[in-house]
Every structure is written in structure tokens, then in C-alpha cells.
Design a protein around this motif. Structure first.
Motif, PDB file in Angstrom:
ATOM      1  N   THR A 154       0.845  -1.195   0.000  1.00 59.40           N
ATOM      2  CA  THR A 154       0.000   0.000   0.000  1.00 59.40           C
ATOM      3  C   THR A 154       0.882   1.247   0.000  1.00 59.40           C
ATOM      4  O   THR A 154       2.064   1.205   0.372  1.00 59.40           O
ATOM      5  CB  THR A 154      -0.888   0.054   1.255  1.00 59.40           C
ATOM      6  OG1 THR A 154      -0.035   0.046   2.400  1.00 59.40           O
ATOM      7  CG2 THR A 154      -1.833  -1.128   1.299  1.00 59.40           C
ATOM      8  N   HIS A 155       0.274   2.358  -0.402  1.00 53.30           N
ATOM      9  CA  HIS A 155       0.998   3.626  -0.372  1.00 53.30           C
ATOM     10  C   HIS A 155       1.498   3.896   1.049  1.00 53.30           C
ATOM     11  O   HIS A 155       2.642   4.318   1.252  1.00 53.30           O
ATOM     12  CB  HIS A 155       0.079   4.760  -0.845  1.00 53.30           C
ATOM     13  CG  HIS A 155       0.760   6.082  -0.904  1.00 53.30           C
ATOM     14  ND1 HIS A 155       1.679   6.410  -1.883  1.00 53.30           N
ATOM     15  CD2 HIS A 155       0.707   7.157  -0.081  1.00 53.30           C
ATOM     16  CE1 HIS A 155       2.136   7.625  -1.669  1.00 53.30           C
ATOM     17  NE2 HIS A 155       1.563   8.097  -0.579  1.00 53.30           N
ATOM     18  N   ARG A 158       4.577   1.846   1.765  1.00 54.47           N
ATOM     19  CA  ARG A 158       5.750   2.319   1.016  1.00 54.47           C
ATOM     20  C   ARG A 158       6.252   3.633   1.602  1.00 54.47           C
ATOM     21  O   ARG A 158       7.445   3.832   1.775  1.00 54.47           O
ATOM     22  CB  ARG A 158       5.410   2.464  -0.470  1.00 54.47           C
ATOM     23  CG  ARG A 158       5.112   1.110  -1.132  1.00 54.47           C
ATOM     24  CD  ARG A 158       4.891   1.233  -2.628  1.00 54.47           C
ATOM     25  NE  ARG A 158       6.062   1.754  -3.303  1.00 54.47           N
ATOM     26  CZ  ARG A 158       6.083   2.864  -4.035  1.00 54.47           C
ATOM     27  NH1 ARG A 158       4.992   3.577  -4.193  1.00 54.47           N
ATOM     28  NH2 ARG A 158       7.194   3.252  -4.599  1.00 54.47           N
ATOM     29  N   GLU A 159       5.312   4.501   1.954  1.00 54.51           N
ATOM     30  CA  GLU A 159       5.687   5.797   2.511  1.00 54.51           C
ATOM     31  C   GLU A 159       6.467   5.628   3.822  1.00 54.51           C
ATOM     32  O   GLU A 159       7.417   6.362   4.090  1.00 54.51           O
ATOM     33  CB  GLU A 159       4.425   6.621   2.764  1.00 54.51           C
ATOM     34  CG  GLU A 159       4.626   8.102   2.595  1.00 54.51           C
ATOM     35  CD  GLU A 159       3.293   8.834   2.485  1.00 54.51           C
ATOM     36  OE1 GLU A 159       2.319   8.403   3.132  1.00 54.51           O
ATOM     37  OE2 GLU A 159       3.251   9.822   1.729  1.00 54.51           O
ATOM     38  N   SER A 173       7.414  -1.750  -5.041  1.00 49.23           N
ATOM     39  CA  SER A 173       5.948  -1.758  -4.937  1.00 49.23           C
ATOM     40  C   SER A 173       5.415  -3.148  -4.604  1.00 49.23           C
ATOM     41  O   SER A 173       4.223  -3.312  -4.392  1.00 49.23           O
ATOM     42  CB  SER A 173       5.316  -1.241  -6.230  1.00 49.23           C
ATOM     43  OG  SER A 173       5.807  -1.991  -7.312  1.00 49.23           O
TER      44      SER A 173
END
Ligand code: PGA
Length: 242
Positions: A154-155, A158-159, A173
Motif C-alpha cells: 500500500t501507499h 511504502r511511505e 511496490s
């Protein structure tokens, strides 16, 4: 499910180290599945201190990772491979981590989970929890019977790794993870949560419905789970849980 609430992250680290050492005393050749992340770093430092002081002995233990990024190498900064080399310095026989550069990551992580089963299964699994409720890389939407597999990160996940990879664009990713069902096969589980940003998700995981939306909520169905939280992470738990 047992809930332990301690004053701060230093106390959580000592308690986490105690629980790992208890497992080792009961079974010196225990198979330990250990997490990455900011949360366990102090616990690993405490365990390394105990090893140096001959208070703990991991020489016969086997340590397995619970997840790893795909599409990277074993030396890519930010990968779990690098994390374990840096933080998990316990004099253990071997530390098994999936290979981030595996050509076929799906086949690779399934073989990794098979190797754990062939080695007798996980005696103690230590977990962190993501702010979105993930355990290992089982992101929201992960079913209780999910197995080792490749996942799209998920974003949010990753963030969370931007700093260690250097930039958001550099964070892979895809990840490889043991599935929820693989984690639930561990004989015992310890979950660590510290800091105010975990308070809301800890409440949902511990007190909310068991749902794929909060993969950590599946832990409610396991017979031997201990949550070790600091006061900040436990702040939203209901009075009866506390
Ligand atoms: P953190 O990560 O310990 O860095 O908060 C936890 C997790 O994503 O499992």
C-alpha cells in the motif's frame, strides 16, 4: 489474548526481550520469527546486550524473517535483509530471510514458508503492527487463510519506508510475506506496539471485529497471543481491556 501495558517504549523493549528469552530457555533450539520496523529496534539492542553479557544464548536458535521486499537486492538499503544484518546480532546459528532479488518471488516465498514448516514450525513469532493494521506484509484485505505470497504494498506502507530507501520512488511496490494463516500457526505470538500513532489501530485490532480490513484483528483467534504496548499505544483501549 493477554494485554500488557507498560510505561514507555524502553519498558516494552525489555519486556519483549524477556518474552524471547523465556521462549529460548524453554527451548534452546527454538524457531523464532522476528519482525523489522522501528518498533523492535530497542528490543534487539537489549537482546544483543544480553548475548554480550552471556545472559542469553541464541547459538542453537533459528531465526526467520516474516517478510521482505521484492525487486531489490540483499544489499539495497531499506530492505529487511539489511535491517536484520544491522539489528539482529544475536549470535544465532543462522538468520533466514527471503531473497529480494528472487527471480520468481511468489515461488520463492512459498518455498520459504515450506522450509519453516519442515524445520518444525514457528515456536515464537514476534510482530509489529502497521498503522493500517498490517502484520508482516499482510495489508488490509488479507484473509485469515491467506498464505505466503507476493503482495502489492500500500501507499502507506511504502511511505513508511521512504527514509530507509532514500525516496518514495525507490521503495519497491511489491513485497513477499508469510500469510496470516502461516503466522497464526506459530505456537505463540507477541505483538509490540508503541507510540500514539498506533493507538487507534491497536484498539481496532484488539477490540474491533475480526476482519480482513484490519489483518492484525485475526490475532484475536489465536490461543496464545500477548500484546505488549506502551501507554501511548494503549491510550484508546477501553477500560475493561486495560
Ligand atoms: P514500525 O512498523 O515498527 O516501523 O511502526 C511496524 C510494521 O509495519 O509492522
Amino acid at each position: 489474548m493477554r494485554i500488557e501495558i507498560l510505561a514507555d517504549e524502553a519498558a516494552v523493549a525489555v519486556r519483549a526481550a524477556d518474552l524471547v528469552c523465556d521462549a529460548l530457555r524453554a527451548k534452546p533450539d527454538a524457531l523464532l520469527a522476528l519482525p523489522t520496523g522501528n518498533t523492535p529496534v530497542l528490543a534487539y539492542a537489549e537482546l544483543a546486550r544480553r548475548v554480550a553479557a552471556s545472559e542469553a544464548d541464541f547459538a542453537r536458535a533459528s531465526i526467520y524473517a516474516i517478510d521482505e521486499f521484492a525487486d531489490a537486492t540483499r544489499t539495497t538499503p531499506g530492505t529487511n535483509s539489511v535491517f536484520y544484518r544491522e539489528h539482529v546480532r544475536l549470535g544465532q546459528r543462522v538468520l533466514h530471510c527471503p531473497n529480494p532479488s528472487a527471480q520468481d518471488p511468489d515461488e520463492h516465498i512459498r518455498a520459504f514458508a515450506d522450509a519453516i514448516r519442515r524445520a518444525g514450525g514457528i515456536d515464537l513469532c514476534v510482530l509489529g503492527i502497521g498503522t493500517n493494521g498490517h502484520i508482516a506484509f499482510n495489508e488490509p484485505g488479507s484473509a485469515r487463510d491467506s498464505r505466503a505470497r507476493v503482495v502489492a504494498l500500500t501507499h502507506a506502507s511504502r511511505e513508511a519506508h521512504t527514509a530507509t530507501f532514500g525516496s518514495l520512488a525507490a521503495v519497491p511496490s511489491r513485497g513477499m510475506t508469510l500469510g496470516v494463516a502461516d503466522l497464526l500457526e506459530a505456537r505463540s505470538i507477541v505483538v509490540l506496539a508503541t507510540g500514539a500513532r498506533k493507538a487507534s489501530i491497536a484498539r481496532r485490532a484488539i477490540e474491533g471485529a475480526q476482519t480482513a480490513e484490519v489483518p492484525a484483528s485475526w490475532l484475536q483467534s489465536h490461543a496464545d497471543v500477548v500484546w505488549v504496548l506502551d501507554a501511548a499505544a494503549a491510550a484508546e483501549l477501553s477500560a475493561t481491556t486495560q
